[in-house]
Design an enzyme around this catalytic site. Structure first.
Site, PDB file in Angstrom:
ATOM      1  N   TRP A 116      10.764  -2.983   6.160  1.00 30.20           N
ATOM      2  CA  TRP A 116      10.752  -1.736   7.204  1.00 30.20           C
ATOM      3  C   TRP A 116      10.039  -2.249   8.340  1.00 30.20           C
ATOM      4  CZ3 TRP A 116       6.331   1.758   7.702  1.00 30.20           C
ATOM      5  CH2 TRP A 116       6.789   2.935   8.820  1.00 30.20           C
TER       6      TRP A 116
ATOM      7  N   LYS B 217      10.696  11.873   2.866  1.00 29.85           N
ATOM      8  CA  LYS B 217      12.198  11.738   2.301  1.00 29.85           C
ATOM      9  C   LYS B 217      12.462  12.665   1.275  1.00 29.85           C
ATOM     10  CE  LYS B 217      11.851   7.945   4.939  1.00 29.85           C
ATOM     11  NZ  LYS B 217      12.601   7.500   6.322  1.00 29.85           N
TER      12      LYS B 217
ATOM     13  N   ASP C  76       4.088   0.449  -1.266  1.00 27.09           N
ATOM     14  CA  ASP C  76       4.566   1.410   0.003  1.00 27.09           C
ATOM     15  C   ASP C  76       5.669   2.206  -1.033  1.00 27.09           C
ATOM     16  OD1 ASP C  76       5.614   2.946   1.672  1.00 27.09           O
ATOM     17  OD2 ASP C  76       6.099   1.234   3.257  1.00 27.09           O
TER      18      ASP C  76
HETATM   19  C1  LIG Z   1       9.243   1.626   3.570  1.00 23.72           C
HETATM   20  C2  LIG Z   1       8.872   2.522   4.384  1.00 23.72           C
HETATM   21  N1  LIG Z   1       7.654   2.959   4.287  1.00 23.72           N
HETATM   22  C3  LIG Z   1       6.966   3.685   5.189  1.00 23.72           C
HETATM   23  C4  LIG Z   1       7.941   4.693   5.911  1.00 23.72           C
HETATM   24  C5  LIG Z   1       6.938   5.827   6.395  1.00 23.72           C
HETATM   25  O1  LIG Z   1       7.478   6.946   6.990  1.00 23.72           O
HETATM   26  P1  LIG Z   1       6.709   8.044   7.195  1.00 23.72           P
HETATM   27  O2  LIG Z   1       5.712   7.740   8.103  1.00 23.72           O
HETATM   28  O3  LIG Z   1       7.661   9.025   7.896  1.00 23.72           O
HETATM   29  O4  LIG Z   1       6.170   8.698   5.928  1.00 23.72           O
HETATM   30  C6  LIG Z   1       9.219   4.538   5.961  1.00 23.72           C
HETATM   31  C7  LIG Z   1       9.852   5.307   6.735  1.00 23.72           C
HETATM   32  O5  LIG Z   1      11.059   5.131   7.101  1.00 23.72           O
HETATM   33  C8  LIG Z   1       9.611   3.622   5.161  1.00 23.72           C
HETATM   34  O6  LIG Z   1      11.066   3.178   5.199  1.00 23.72           O
END
Ligand SMILES: Cc1ncc(COP(=O)(O)O)c(C=O)c1O
Length: 441
Positions: free
Chosen positions: A171, A288, A252
């Site tokens: 990511w 999500k 994560d």
């Molecule tokens: C792999 C991964 N980690 C963490 C996040 C963090 O998202 P958020 O800060 O919106 O919870 C995302 C968002 O796309 C992600 O794809």
């Protein structure tokens, strides 16, 4: 004009800071001595930051006036009509919350107790020995990103010099998060472009070669951007290497429920690591799976081998959070606690999650069928093999440019397409765009 410039005084600054020293040198140039008028900003030397590789795509999408345009950049769920979706169970929880007329006082630094309990139970299962024995330090934090950042700050402070290993690719924000926290990161092999699958032996070899006691960032499920996860047998071999090397796994978990539609299935890896007796860190997000993107709801936890260590680690995470944002926001945490705290609403959430995961699986199949129809000679099976929100196409940046410039399909330059932003009605159009791009560029 800044106050300092208007008064013709020098800006106050911390003597220790390099950036501040540069300011001081520029100040006489920026201020017109006679008229006391500032002609140029003291921050003239600040360079434009590049647009974010993911969120910048949405900005470009908004400016496009084509009726065919598709935003497959950001990983956010859309309906078949390509509209954002607020879960019905979230609305229901909010109505109940409104009726309770709760106050908006600060939460404790560690967050809402019922949220923290629900979150760790969702991840590890309520009967997890780690929870029963009080061995989990749970800090409610600012969604996945903020939680990862607190975790990275913790590593910088308490494991100085430790390198964080992240998958290649990963990511887009992981590198920023570790680098900005002052943690050196390196990559381990993950994706095999030949098979469009997991480079498992390469991954194990790199983890084996990493210095003992490194941090290893692992995507709990639905790896972003590849959609390729280890099998259960492969997780067992990964755990063997991590254990032998004394590495600290850092999960994560941003897509629990989105890979298979089941919260339990998608939590296999962290639950298995508890069984294996591994200590680990884990960042969780509700962006999500509960569609709470803008509410910034998540948690940073450490699962440790004894309760005393968990208490001390929590106290230090609180110290870190206090100096960054102080207390987490309450609204989203209450939503999670309401939903998980009611059997009826929990069931409804699971139903909606299955519906969302099911719709994505449906458009994945539609896209695959359309690609095979257009070009039966090419192997498109990777589209069906990958899981979660994305398909990782292996397209080159030039091919991605063609997708956007000619076909108005907005995507990240690494060849990732978010299928959560695709409808069945648009699958054939997307297939034509992909086929044209890989065939002609
Ligand atoms: C792999 C991964 N980690 C963490 C996040 C963090 O998202 P958020 O800060 O919106 O919870 C995302 C968002 O796309 C992600 O794809």
């Amino acid at each position: 004009m800044s106050l300092a410039a208007a008064k013709g005084t020098r800006p106050q600054q911390a003597a220790c800071c390099g950036a501040a020293r540069r300011w001081r040198r520029r100040a006489p140039v920026a201020v017109h001595a006679a008229a006391q008028v500032q002609t140029a900003s003291r921050l003239d030397a600040v360079e434009q930051a590049p647009p974010d590789p993911i969120l910048g795509v949405s900005e470009a999408f908004k400016k496009d006036t084509s009726p065919d345009k598709l935003n497959l950049g950001v990983g956010a769920y859309r309906t078949e009509e390509l509209q954002p979706y607020v879960l019905k169970v979230v609305r229901k929880a909010e109505e109940r919350m409104l009726a309770k007329d709760e106050n908006k006082e600060y939460l404790p630094i560690e967050g809402l107790a019922s949220f923290r309990q629900a979150t760790v139970e969702l991840l590890l299962g309520a009967d997890s020995p780690a929870i029963q024995e009080g061995r989990v330090a749970v800090l409610q934090s600012l969604s996945g990103t903020g939680s990862l950042r607190v975790g990275a700050e913790f590593i910088a402070k308490f494991m100085p010099g430790t390198v964080a290993y992240i998958s290649r690719p990963t990511w887009g924000n992981h590198k920023n998060i570790f680098a900005d926290a002052g943690v050196e990161w390196r990559e381990y092999s993950y994706f095999d472009p030949e098979s469009i699958g997991l480079d498992f032996e390469g991954m194990l070899a790199d983890l084996q070669a990493a210095p003992d006691g490194s941090v290893v960032l692992l995507h709990g499920c639905a790896h972003n951007p590849t959609g390729v996860d280890p099998t259960k047998e492969q997780w067992a071999r990964i755990a063997d290497v991590l254990q032998a090397k004394g590495h600290l796994p850092f999960f994560d978990v941003a897509y629990q429920g989105f890979a298979t539609g089941s919260l339990e299935e998608d939590a296999f890896a962290p639950r298995y690591f508890v069984e294996r007796g591994l200590e680990f860190a884990v960042a969780q997000s509700y962006s999500k799976n509960l569609g709470l993107y803008a509410e910034r709801v998540g948690a940073m936890s450490f699962v440790l081998s004894e309760a005393g260590a968990a208490q001390r680690v929590l106290s230090q995470m609180k110290r870190i959070a206090r100096a960054i944002y102080s207390n987490p926001p309450v609204h989203g945490a209450r939503i999670v606690a309401e939903v998980v705290g009611s059997e009826e609403m929990f069931g409804e959430w699971k139903g909606e999650m299955e519906m969302m995961a099911g719709r994505i699986k449906g458009v994945r199949q539609d896209l695959y069928d359309a690609l095979v129809e257009i070009n039966p000679d090419k192997d498109w099976s990777f589209v069906l093999k990958q899981i979660g929100m994305f398909t990782f196409t292996g397209m080159t940046p030039q091919q991605c440019d063609n997708m956007t410039n000619k076909w108005h399909v907005y995507m990240t330059k690494d060849g990732r397409l978010s299928l959560a932003g695709l409808s069945s009605a648009k699958a054939a159009y997307l297939a034509r765009a992909i086929d044209d791009s890989v065939r002609n560029y």
